[in-house]
Each structure stands twice: as C-alpha cells, then as structure tokens.
Scaffold this active site. Structure first.
Site, mmCIF file in Angstrom:
data_model
loop_
_atom_site.group_PDB
_atom_site.id
_atom_site.type_symbol
_atom_site.label_atom_id
_atom_site.label_comp_id
_atom_site.label_asym_id
_atom_site.label_seq_id
_atom_site.Cartn_x
_atom_site.Cartn_y
_atom_site.Cartn_z
ATOM 1 N N ASN A 211 -2.902 -62.180 -22.815
ATOM 2 C CA ASN A 211 -3.266 -60.948 -22.309
ATOM 3 C C ASN A 211 -4.361 -60.851 -21.628
ATOM 4 O O ASN A 211 -4.954 -61.805 -21.053
ATOM 5 C CB ASN A 211 -3.598 -60.088 -23.561
ATOM 6 C CG ASN A 211 -4.568 -60.591 -24.202
ATOM 7 O OD1 ASN A 211 -5.692 -60.671 -23.770
ATOM 8 N ND2 ASN A 211 -4.501 -60.931 -25.693
ATOM 9 N N ASP A 280 -1.049 -60.399 -31.452
ATOM 10 C CA ASP A 280 -0.238 -59.751 -32.667
ATOM 11 C C ASP A 280 0.885 -60.794 -33.152
ATOM 12 O O ASP A 280 0.957 -60.900 -34.456
ATOM 13 C CB ASP A 280 -0.033 -58.369 -32.795
ATOM 14 C CG ASP A 280 -1.198 -57.661 -32.658
ATOM 15 O OD1 ASP A 280 -2.264 -57.927 -33.424
ATOM 16 O OD2 ASP A 280 -0.963 -56.311 -32.055
ATOM 17 N N LYS A 290 9.793 -78.612 -22.184
ATOM 18 C CA LYS A 290 9.643 -77.197 -21.308
ATOM 19 C C LYS A 290 11.214 -76.952 -21.416
ATOM 20 O O LYS A 290 12.288 -77.624 -21.300
ATOM 21 C CB LYS A 290 9.595 -77.891 -19.870
ATOM 22 C CG LYS A 290 9.246 -76.864 -19.045
ATOM 23 C CD LYS A 290 9.067 -77.555 -17.598
ATOM 24 C CE LYS A 290 9.308 -76.380 -16.579
ATOM 25 N NZ LYS A 290 9.315 -76.862 -15.147
ATOM 26 N N PHE A 325 -12.772 -53.368 -32.344
ATOM 27 C CA PHE A 325 -12.782 -52.494 -31.198
ATOM 28 C C PHE A 325 -11.033 -51.799 -31.204
ATOM 29 O O PHE A 325 -10.372 -52.439 -31.912
ATOM 30 C CB PHE A 325 -12.686 -53.410 -30.125
ATOM 31 C CG PHE A 325 -14.258 -53.696 -29.654
ATOM 32 C CD1 PHE A 325 -15.213 -54.510 -30.319
ATOM 33 C CD2 PHE A 325 -14.686 -53.078 -28.152
ATOM 34 C CE1 PHE A 325 -16.541 -54.482 -29.845
ATOM 35 C CE2 PHE A 325 -15.875 -53.180 -27.990
ATOM 36 C CZ PHE A 325 -16.939 -54.038 -28.688
ATOM 37 N N LYS A 339 -7.495 -47.356 -37.481
ATOM 38 C CA LYS A 339 -7.747 -48.822 -37.686
ATOM 39 C C LYS A 339 -8.847 -49.047 -38.445
ATOM 40 O O LYS A 339 -9.149 -50.021 -39.162
ATOM 41 C CB LYS A 339 -7.924 -49.614 -36.162
ATOM 42 C CG LYS A 339 -6.482 -49.736 -35.498
ATOM 43 C CD LYS A 339 -6.790 -50.215 -34.175
ATOM 44 C CE LYS A 339 -5.325 -50.055 -33.385
ATOM 45 N NZ LYS A 339 -5.174 -50.334 -32.010
ATOM 46 N N LYS A 343 -8.691 -51.239 -41.505
ATOM 47 C CA LYS A 343 -9.125 -52.733 -41.643
ATOM 48 C C LYS A 343 -10.355 -52.508 -42.402
ATOM 49 O O LYS A 343 -11.234 -53.557 -42.298
ATOM 50 C CB LYS A 343 -9.442 -53.014 -40.137
ATOM 51 C CG LYS A 343 -8.030 -53.331 -39.489
ATOM 52 C CD LYS A 343 -8.397 -53.755 -37.914
ATOM 53 C CE LYS A 343 -7.126 -53.537 -37.172
ATOM 54 N NZ LYS A 343 -6.302 -54.783 -36.672
HETATM 55 N N1 CTP Z 1 -7.706 -57.770 -34.361
HETATM 56 C C1 CTP Z 1 -7.530 -58.716 -35.262
HETATM 57 N N2 CTP Z 1 -6.723 -59.441 -35.349
HETATM 58 C C2 CTP Z 1 -5.296 -59.010 -34.982
HETATM 59 C C3 CTP Z 1 -5.214 -57.912 -34.297
HETATM 60 C C4 CTP Z 1 -6.568 -57.261 -33.966
HETATM 61 O O1 CTP Z 1 -8.752 -59.230 -35.578
HETATM 62 N N3 CTP Z 1 -4.287 -59.618 -35.053
HETATM 63 C C5 CTP Z 1 -8.996 -56.920 -34.182
HETATM 64 C C6 CTP Z 1 -9.405 -56.894 -32.807
HETATM 65 O O2 CTP Z 1 -10.199 -57.770 -32.268
HETATM 66 C C7 CTP Z 1 -10.045 -55.496 -32.791
HETATM 67 C C8 CTP Z 1 -9.073 -54.703 -33.696
HETATM 68 O O3 CTP Z 1 -8.472 -55.625 -34.548
HETATM 69 O O4 CTP Z 1 -11.406 -55.292 -33.163
HETATM 70 C C9 CTP Z 1 -8.101 -53.931 -33.259
HETATM 71 O O5 CTP Z 1 -7.290 -54.676 -32.275
HETATM 72 P P1 CTP Z 1 -5.991 -53.601 -31.721
HETATM 73 O O6 CTP Z 1 -5.383 -54.828 -30.926
HETATM 74 O O7 CTP Z 1 -6.511 -52.658 -30.898
HETATM 75 O O8 CTP Z 1 -5.177 -53.463 -32.813
HETATM 76 P P2 CTP Z 1 -3.940 -54.086 -33.623
HETATM 77 O O9 CTP Z 1 -4.428 -53.905 -35.130
HETATM 78 O O10 CTP Z 1 -3.573 -55.116 -33.124
HETATM 79 O O11 CTP Z 1 -2.976 -52.691 -33.432
HETATM 80 P P3 CTP Z 1 -2.111 -52.410 -32.170
HETATM 81 O O12 CTP Z 1 -2.063 -53.676 -31.243
HETATM 82 O O13 CTP Z 1 -0.801 -52.011 -32.893
HETATM 83 O O14 CTP Z 1 -2.818 -51.257 -31.555
#
Ligand code: CTP
Length: 409
Positions: A211, A280, A290, A325, A339, A343
C-alpha cells in the site's frame, strides 16, 4: 512567553561555515509548526543565500538594519518581544563577544539586547579561538546572565584542526529547542510502542501486495515522543523515510510479522499507537516459484490478517493507552467512531486520504481526534510533526488521568 500553540523562534545565523546546517534546523522547526524568523549577519549571507532560508521558513530574512529598505519596516523590538526563543546557530566568536559586551551594531545584536526570551547559542569556531581566554570569558559571562550553550562538539574542523569547535548536529540543536520551549521530559519514563509504514504481503518470491503508506506520520510521532523524553519502540513495515536514530527500531515486512513483534513488546508499553497501514489480507499460499505469464486469468486467494491494534485493545491493561488511526476517503467520522469502539481504543486520529495535502506521502495532514467520551477535536491542515505534538499533549493528559484512576481504585 508566547501562549499560543504556534511558537516563535528567531534563528540568528552568523558567518561560520556551519551556516548551511542552520537550513536543516530552520526546515525541521518550520515543518513542526514553529514560526521561524531567520536573521542573517552580513558574513552569513556570504555563505548561504537568504533565499534558502526564506524558502524553508516562508518568512523574510532580516538582515543589517541600515542596509535594506525592506528591513526598515521591521520593528526589532516587537519581534524581540514576540519571540519564545532566540537561537543563534552557528554562533561565531564575534557574535558571542558582541552579545557578552552589549554591542548592538546590527539587527541580531540589537535584538539580542532587546529580547527577554531565552537565548541559546550553538558555537562554531576554530579550536584555538574557542579555547581562547577571551572567548571563554565571554561564554561564562553570557551563561551567568542565563544564556544557554549547546556544544561545540569536538572533531576535525573545516580549518583542519582537530578539537572542540564544530557546531553540534542540527537534530541535537532542535531537541534543545524543544526542551527550552517546554515540551521536553513530560513523557520521561514512559514507553511508547508504535507501528508504522506499510506491509508487503508476498505473492511469489518477486511480487507482493502493498500500500501507499510512507511512514512519515509514524516517524513524526516517534520524533515528537523522543523529544519529550519517552522511550520509543518503532515496529515499522517498509517506509519511504528513515526512522529516528534514537528509537529502537524493529523492521518487519508482513502484517503477521508486525503482529508478532507487537505481541512480544506490548506488555512493556504504557502507550501503543497503531499508525501503520496494516494489510488486512495476505495471500493464502504464496507461490514458492515466480508465477509465469499465461493467457489464462490468474486468481489469488487472500485470507484475513490479524487486527493488530484491535487485539491490543482487547488485551490492554486498564492504565495502558491504545491509540489508532483511521484513514478514510469518505464518511470519516462515522468510520472512525466505529473503529474507536470496535477496537477498544482511547483515542483515534481520523484523517482524510486521497487529497494532495493529506494522507499517504503528504507532509501535512487533515485530521481530527475522536475520544471515548464522544468529544471530537478538529484541527486545520497541519504539518505531521505538529499533529504529533497535539497528539502527545493528549497522551500526557490521558496518562495522568489513568494514573489517577488506578490510584483511586
Ligand atoms: N490496524 C491494525 N491491524 C489491521 C488493520 C488495521 O492494527 N489488520 C490498525 C491501523 O494501524 C489503524 C487502525 O487499525 O490504527 C485502523 O486501520 P484501518 O486500515 O483504517 O481500518 P481497518 O480496521 O483495516 O478497516 P477498513 O480497512 O475496513 O477501513
């Protein structure tokens, strides 16, 4: 002292070869949201162009009082009054001598007499000059009057002598500035664990899913926490910028590796901050060889990665703070609130992504803070270090609240 959150530093640059290093100081402080007014002596201008400081700070360079019509409009007394700090970096034997003896023959020396703000000198000169009794007496005199000195460091100087005289590095000078501006040590004794950067999830030995996270926000947080005296452990995925030298850095690639490292270190932490853009999903079965091109379409099965900060939130100790975040393109507040609750976070920083002045890779961020009591704190678009400063203020306040609660119970 100025009571608004934007601090004002007058940066006096004098004629030493180290003048170019003052550019980094000007840039770092400006990026952190400090108003920097650059003042250059005549000899400093022979070494670095004023346009450089103007570009870095967005403010006009002030120079000799009689020389320029432009400067005629600058009220040096008013500026001397509005400053929170006068930093003279590099400081030559000449400026130290003039300041010690009350000589006021240009803008900088005049303002140094007029100001009541703290004054910090970062000397840079030849070793024999620095150790000369005259210079040492001048330094003693200034210190007796409350002026502060940082350095000089010892080493090989531009004049080929080896000994004390080299200006200390900009990073150290900036830390001293934070300390004088009153932001130091309020996190002393606290341990902050931080995830930052991106993840690379392997598809095969040469390809990955990634990403756009640059790591800039996370590293700004680490720098700010270090400047306030915290011990900082950064668990970083791939990032575009180098982590701060004083942090303990654990490099990882995948979300699973990041999660494992967080689980090992979370108990040591007073505060856990999830600034990483965690992947995720990962490829269920990365290929060992490969993938070769074919005319057939290719499907890759993805499986879910652990929610790292969610797991920390579920397992946290009552006095431990967990901060996340939320980077969103739409419905920012609603997604962030969800969130925050799901969380079990104490605070979530909700920021817009997908605009040029906010999000991945940008120097600034458009963010707001959401708290468990439903409060939302709005911020204008700010440099990432400035936002980190606001975040640390809340962390200090929240930590003292949780400390009081655990004493009462
Ligand atoms: N985060 C994490 N582990 C994951 C996904 C997210 O620790 N697998 C943490 C990120 O570092 C951030 C927060 O959770 O502090 C929100 O991350 P974000 O990517 O915005 O949310 P997601 O829970 O992944 O939800 P979505 O991608 O559906 O928006």
């Amino acid at each position: 002292m100025n009571t608004t959150s934007a601090k004002h530093v007058v940066l006096g640059v004098t004629g030493s070869i180290a003048a170019y290093k003052a550019c980094e100081i000007a840039s770092t402080l400006t990026k952190a949201g400090v108003k920097v007014t650059p003042v250059m002596t005549h000899s400093a201008k022979q070494l670095v162009g004023p346009a450089t400081f103007e570009g870095l700070t967005g403010n006009r360079v002030i120079s000799d009082m009689v020389e320029s019509e432009q400067n005629a409009n600058i009220d040096h007394i008013a500026l001397a009054k509005s400053a929170d700090l006068f930093l003279v970096a590099p400081a030559t034997a000449n400026i130290v001598g003039k300041a010690a003896n009350g000589i006021a023959d240009d803008w900088l020396t005049t303002a140094l007499l007029a100001t009541q703000a703290p004054i910090l000198f970062a000397p840079a000169m030849n070793t024999n000059m620095y150790t000369h009794t005259a210079v040492q007496k001048n330094i003693d005199l200034l210190m007796q009057r409350g002026c502060q000195f940082i350095g000089p460091a010892a080493g090989l100087l531009a004049c080929k002598t080896d000994g004390p005289g080299r200006m200390v590095e900009p990073e150290e000078i900036v830390d001293a500035v934070w300390s004088i501006l009153g932001r130091s040590d309020d996190l002393k004794g606290k341990h902050i664990l931080l995830t930052t950067g991106a993840n690379h999830e392997p598809i095969d030995p040469v390809r990955y899913i990634g990403n756009r996270s640059s790591g800039k926000m996370g590293f700004a947080i680490a720098q700010e926490a270090l400047a306030r005296g915290a011990e900082v452990t950064v668990i970083t995925g791939p990032a575009d910028v180098a982590p701060p030298a004083k942090a303990k850095v654990i490099q990882v690639e995948t979300a699973q590796e990041m999660s494992n490292a967080v689980m090992v270190h979370m108990d040591e932490a007073d505060v856990v901050i999830g600034a990483a853009a965690v992947a995720d999903y990962r490829v269920a079965q990365p290929a060992t060889q490969k993938h070769k091109r074919s005319t057939q379409s290719l499907s890759i099965e993805l499986c879910e990665n652990p929610d790292i900060i969610g797991t920390v939130g579920a397992q946290k100790r009552p006095e431990q703070l967990v901060i996340g975040f939320a980077a969103e393109t739409n419905d920012l507040i609603a997604h962030a609130e969800e969130k925050l609750n799901k969380k079990n976070l104490d605070l979530i920083v909700a920021n817009k992504v997908g605009t040029s002045n906010s999000g991945f890779g940008a120097e600034t961020t458009d963010a707001r803070f959401l708290f468990r009591d439903g409060t939302i704190e709005e911020h204008p678009v700010l440099p990432k270090r400035s936002l980190a400063d606001h975040l640390m203020n809340h962390i200090v306040a929240l930590l003292s609240k949780t400390a009081k609660t655990s004493v009462t119970h």
